[in-house]
Design a protein around this motif. Structure first.
Motif, PDB file in Angstrom:
ATOM      1  N   GLY A 162       0.809  -1.207   0.000  1.00  0.00           N
ATOM      2  CA  GLY A 162       0.000   0.000   0.000  1.00  0.00           C
ATOM      3  C   GLY A 162       0.846   1.262   0.000  1.00  0.00           C
ATOM      4  O   GLY A 162       0.341   2.347  -0.285  1.00  0.00           O
ATOM      5  N   GLN A 163       2.114   1.127   0.329  1.00  0.00           N
ATOM      6  CA  GLN A 163       3.066   2.243   0.282  1.00  0.00           C
ATOM      7  C   GLN A 163       3.996   2.008  -0.912  1.00  0.00           C
ATOM      8  O   GLN A 163       5.198   1.796  -0.748  1.00  0.00           O
ATOM      9  CB  GLN A 163       3.880   2.307   1.570  1.00  0.00           C
ATOM     10  CG  GLN A 163       3.065   2.272   2.849  1.00  0.00           C
ATOM     11  CD  GLN A 163       3.968   2.103   4.060  1.00  0.00           C
ATOM     12  OE1 GLN A 163       4.819   2.942   4.339  1.00  0.00           O
ATOM     13  NE2 GLN A 163       3.800   1.006   4.781  1.00  0.00           N
ATOM     14  N   TYR A 164       3.432   2.037  -2.111  1.00  0.00           N
ATOM     15  CA  TYR A 164       4.184   1.623  -3.302  1.00  0.00           C
ATOM     16  C   TYR A 164       5.531   2.321  -3.422  1.00  0.00           C
ATOM     17  O   TYR A 164       6.565   1.666  -3.635  1.00  0.00           O
ATOM     18  CB  TYR A 164       3.342   1.872  -4.560  1.00  0.00           C
ATOM     19  CG  TYR A 164       4.159   1.756  -5.831  1.00  0.00           C
ATOM     20  CD1 TYR A 164       4.583   0.512  -6.293  1.00  0.00           C
ATOM     21  CD2 TYR A 164       4.516   2.894  -6.562  1.00  0.00           C
ATOM     22  CE1 TYR A 164       5.354   0.397  -7.446  1.00  0.00           C
ATOM     23  CE2 TYR A 164       5.271   2.789  -7.713  1.00  0.00           C
ATOM     24  CZ  TYR A 164       5.691   1.539  -8.152  1.00  0.00           C
ATOM     25  OH  TYR A 164       6.462   1.442  -9.288  1.00  0.00           O
ATOM     26  N   GLU A 165       5.568   3.644  -3.304  1.00  0.00           N
ATOM     27  CA  GLU A 165       6.825   4.367  -3.511  1.00  0.00           C
ATOM     28  C   GLU A 165       7.879   3.944  -2.497  1.00  0.00           C
ATOM     29  O   GLU A 165       9.056   3.777  -2.834  1.00  0.00           O
ATOM     30  CB  GLU A 165       6.596   5.885  -3.430  1.00  0.00           C
ATOM     31  CG  GLU A 165       5.740   6.450  -4.564  1.00  0.00           C
ATOM     32  CD  GLU A 165       6.412   6.321  -5.926  1.00  0.00           C
ATOM     33  OE1 GLU A 165       7.647   6.134  -5.970  1.00  0.00           O
ATOM     34  OE2 GLU A 165       5.702   6.408  -6.945  1.00  0.00           O
ATOM     35  N   GLU A 166       7.459   3.768  -1.242  1.00  0.00           N
ATOM     36  CA  GLU A 166       8.415   3.365  -0.207  1.00  0.00           C
ATOM     37  C   GLU A 166       8.848   1.917  -0.420  1.00  0.00           C
ATOM     38  O   GLU A 166      10.016   1.569  -0.221  1.00  0.00           O
ATOM     39  CB  GLU A 166       7.780   3.547   1.174  1.00  0.00           C
ATOM     40  CG  GLU A 166       8.775   3.600   2.314  1.00  0.00           C
ATOM     41  CD  GLU A 166       9.683   4.824   2.268  1.00  0.00           C
ATOM     42  OE1 GLU A 166      10.660   4.848   3.032  1.00  0.00           O
ATOM     43  OE2 GLU A 166       9.450   5.751   1.463  1.00  0.00           O
ATOM     44  N   GLN A 167       7.918   1.069  -0.828  1.00  0.00           N
ATOM     45  CA  GLN A 167       8.274  -0.315  -1.115  1.00  0.00           C
ATOM     46  C   GLN A 167       9.253  -0.387  -2.278  1.00  0.00           C
ATOM     47  O   GLN A 167      10.253  -1.123  -2.228  1.00  0.00           O
ATOM     48  CB  GLN A 167       7.016  -1.128  -1.440  1.00  0.00           C
ATOM     49  CG  GLN A 167       7.297  -2.625  -1.613  1.00  0.00           C
ATOM     50  CD  GLN A 167       6.057  -3.395  -2.003  1.00  0.00           C
ATOM     51  OE1 GLN A 167       5.558  -3.249  -3.116  1.00  0.00           O
ATOM     52  NE2 GLN A 167       5.555  -4.233  -1.096  1.00  0.00           N
ATOM     53  N   LEU A 168       8.989   0.391  -3.318  1.00  0.00           N
ATOM     54  CA  LEU A 168       9.876   0.410  -4.476  1.00  0.00           C
ATOM     55  C   LEU A 168      11.265   0.899  -4.087  1.00  0.00           C
ATOM     56  O   LEU A 168      12.284   0.348  -4.534  1.00  0.00           O
ATOM     57  CB  LEU A 168       9.282   1.309  -5.565  1.00  0.00           C
ATOM     58  CG  LEU A 168      10.008   1.283  -6.911  1.00  0.00           C
ATOM     59  CD1 LEU A 168       9.740  -0.030  -7.634  1.00  0.00           C
ATOM     60  CD2 LEU A 168       9.543   2.449  -7.790  1.00  0.00           C
ATOM     61  N   ALA A 169      11.328   1.943  -3.248  1.00  0.00           N
ATOM     62  CA  ALA A 169      12.619   2.471  -2.810  1.00  0.00           C
ATOM     63  C   ALA A 169      13.405   1.401  -2.055  1.00  0.00           C
ATOM     64  O   ALA A 169      14.614   1.229  -2.273  1.00  0.00           O
ATOM     65  CB  ALA A 169      12.410   3.699  -1.936  1.00  0.00           C
ATOM     66  N   ALA A 170      12.722   0.673  -1.160  1.00  0.00           N
ATOM     67  CA  ALA A 170      13.400  -0.381  -0.391  1.00  0.00           C
ATOM     68  C   ALA A 170      13.871  -1.505  -1.309  1.00  0.00           C
ATOM     69  O   ALA A 170      14.996  -2.010  -1.179  1.00  0.00           O
ATOM     70  CB  ALA A 170      12.458  -0.928   0.676  1.00  0.00           C
ATOM     71  N   LEU A 171      13.040  -1.894  -2.246  1.00  0.00           N
ATOM     72  CA  LEU A 171      13.430  -2.945  -3.195  1.00  0.00           C
ATOM     73  C   LEU A 171      14.619  -2.500  -4.042  1.00  0.00           C
ATOM     74  O   LEU A 171      15.495  -3.298  -4.361  1.00  0.00           O
ATOM     75  CB  LEU A 171      12.242  -3.302  -4.095  1.00  0.00           C
ATOM     76  CG  LEU A 171      11.127  -4.120  -3.436  1.00  0.00           C
ATOM     77  CD1 LEU A 171       9.880  -4.130  -4.326  1.00  0.00           C
ATOM     78  CD2 LEU A 171      11.596  -5.551  -3.167  1.00  0.00           C
ATOM     79  N   SER A 172      14.656  -1.210  -4.387  1.00  0.00           N
ATOM     80  CA  SER A 172      15.760  -0.718  -5.221  1.00  0.00           C
ATOM     81  C   SER A 172      17.089  -0.772  -4.484  1.00  0.00           C
ATOM     82  O   SER A 172      18.141  -0.900  -5.106  1.00  0.00           O
ATOM     83  CB  SER A 172      15.482   0.712  -5.687  1.00  0.00           C
ATOM     84  OG  SER A 172      15.685   1.657  -4.644  1.00  0.00           O
ATOM     85  N   VAL A 173      17.055  -0.685  -3.161  1.00  0.00           N
ATOM     86  CA  VAL A 173      18.289  -0.769  -2.380  1.00  0.00           C
ATOM     87  C   VAL A 173      18.836  -2.193  -2.384  1.00  0.00           C
ATOM     88  O   VAL A 173      20.042  -2.408  -2.475  1.00  0.00           O
ATOM     89  CB  VAL A 173      18.047  -0.290  -0.934  1.00  0.00           C
ATOM     90  CG1 VAL A 173      19.265  -0.561  -0.053  1.00  0.00           C
ATOM     91  CG2 VAL A 173      17.721   1.199  -0.913  1.00  0.00           C
ATOM     92  N   HIS A 174      17.947  -3.179  -2.326  1.00  0.00           N
ATOM     93  CA  HIS A 174      18.372  -4.567  -2.184  1.00  0.00           C
ATOM     94  C   HIS A 174      18.259  -5.403  -3.456  1.00  0.00           C
ATOM     95  O   HIS A 174      18.837  -6.484  -3.522  1.00  0.00           O
ATOM     96  CB  HIS A 174      17.557  -5.220  -1.058  1.00  0.00           C
ATOM     97  CG  HIS A 174      17.735  -4.537   0.257  1.00  0.00           C
ATOM     98  ND1 HIS A 174      18.905  -4.571   0.982  1.00  0.00           N
ATOM     99  CD2 HIS A 174      16.887  -3.745   0.971  1.00  0.00           C
ATOM    100  CE1 HIS A 174      18.773  -3.859   2.092  1.00  0.00           C
ATOM    101  NE2 HIS A 174      17.566  -3.351   2.109  1.00  0.00           N
ATOM    102  N   HIS A 175      17.514  -4.921  -4.437  1.00  0.00           N
ATOM    103  CA  HIS A 175      17.341  -5.652  -5.706  1.00  0.00           C
ATOM    104  C   HIS A 175      17.425  -4.670  -6.871  1.00  0.00           C
ATOM    105  O   HIS A 175      16.573  -4.676  -7.768  1.00  0.00           O
ATOM    106  CB  HIS A 175      15.991  -6.381  -5.726  1.00  0.00           C
ATOM    107  CG  HIS A 175      15.839  -7.408  -4.648  1.00  0.00           C
ATOM    108  ND1 HIS A 175      16.269  -8.714  -4.783  1.00  0.00           N
ATOM    109  CD2 HIS A 175      15.315  -7.320  -3.392  1.00  0.00           C
ATOM    110  CE1 HIS A 175      15.998  -9.390  -3.667  1.00  0.00           C
ATOM    111  NE2 HIS A 175      15.427  -8.561  -2.814  1.00  0.00           N
TER     112      HIS A 175
END
Length: 224
Positions: free
Chosen positions: A124-137
């Protein structure tokens, strides 16, 4: 020694110290930028492009992502969870044959759910989820971004500018690399998130992309 000579020496020493500080700062900035570029790979270039070529602004953004999400530790899936997610992804690929847009939308929701289960911010927090995924994947997150964009272009009523079937197929293929990283039983667990940033995870993507999402069916997908 005259007062004038002493003042001159003080000025020279001060100038040398300032110059040394500037050079040291530039050196640290260069090393920091190089570290971010290695870690984020293609995501670094996207950030620079988004900031119209301003590398400093892009690096500030990426550094902030690392500060917020760099210490995140994911939890592995248990075997039953993994099987359920893999079965759902197989169903998405099969559905693509007759309903490409609906399949891409389901892929978007499935990755969001899977990332949440693994311990990333909730979908539900797409932008924050995407940011976290970009750090690790970082090497694989673009596929998720693409399926999300296709899905929400339609939801927002922008069907005239929506993606064609080939673009939807490509986005699903690319998203599959992230899905497989997230569903994997061991990769990137226990603090090993940065393997992809060093290039270890890049080769499997090329192999995966030879697999067509509609290979489970007998027919090419219909336009929708």
């Amino acid at each position: 020694m005259s007062t004038g000579v002493i003042i001159a020496l003080i000025v020279i020493v001060a100038a040398v110290l300032v110059a040394a500080a500037v050079l040291a700062s530039r050196g640290r900035g260069s090393r920091h930028g190089g570290s971010l570029k290695r870690r984020f790979g293609p995501e670094y270039d996207r950030a620079v492009a988004r900031h119209d070529g301003d590398t400093k602004a892009a690096e500030r953004e990426l550094a902030e992502r690392v500060e917020r999400h760099g210490s995140l530790r994911t939890r592995p899936l248990d075997p039953a969870e993994r099987e359920r997610f893999e079965a759902r992804w197989a169903a998405v690929q099969e559905r693509f044959v007759d309903s490409p847009r609906e399949a891409v939308g389901e892929a978007d929701r499935l990755i969001a759910e899977l990332a949440g289960v693994r311990g990333f911010p909730d979908g539900g927090q797409y932008e924050e989820q995407l940011a976290a995924l970009s750090v690790h994947h970082a090497h694989h997150v673009e596929g998720y971004r693409r399926v999300h964009r296709v899905t929400h272009a339609r939801v927002d009523g922008a069907q005239d500018s929506g993606a064609g079937t080939e673009e939807m197929r490509a986005s699903l293929v690319e998203a599959r690399a992230l899905f497989e990283d997230l569903v994997s039983p061991s990769r990137h667990d226990g603090g090993r998130h940065r393997a992809g940033a060093d290039g270890d995870a890049a080769a499997p993507v090329r192999t995966r992309q030879h697999h067509q999402p509609w290979s489970f069916g007998k027919h090419r997908p219909k336009e929708s």
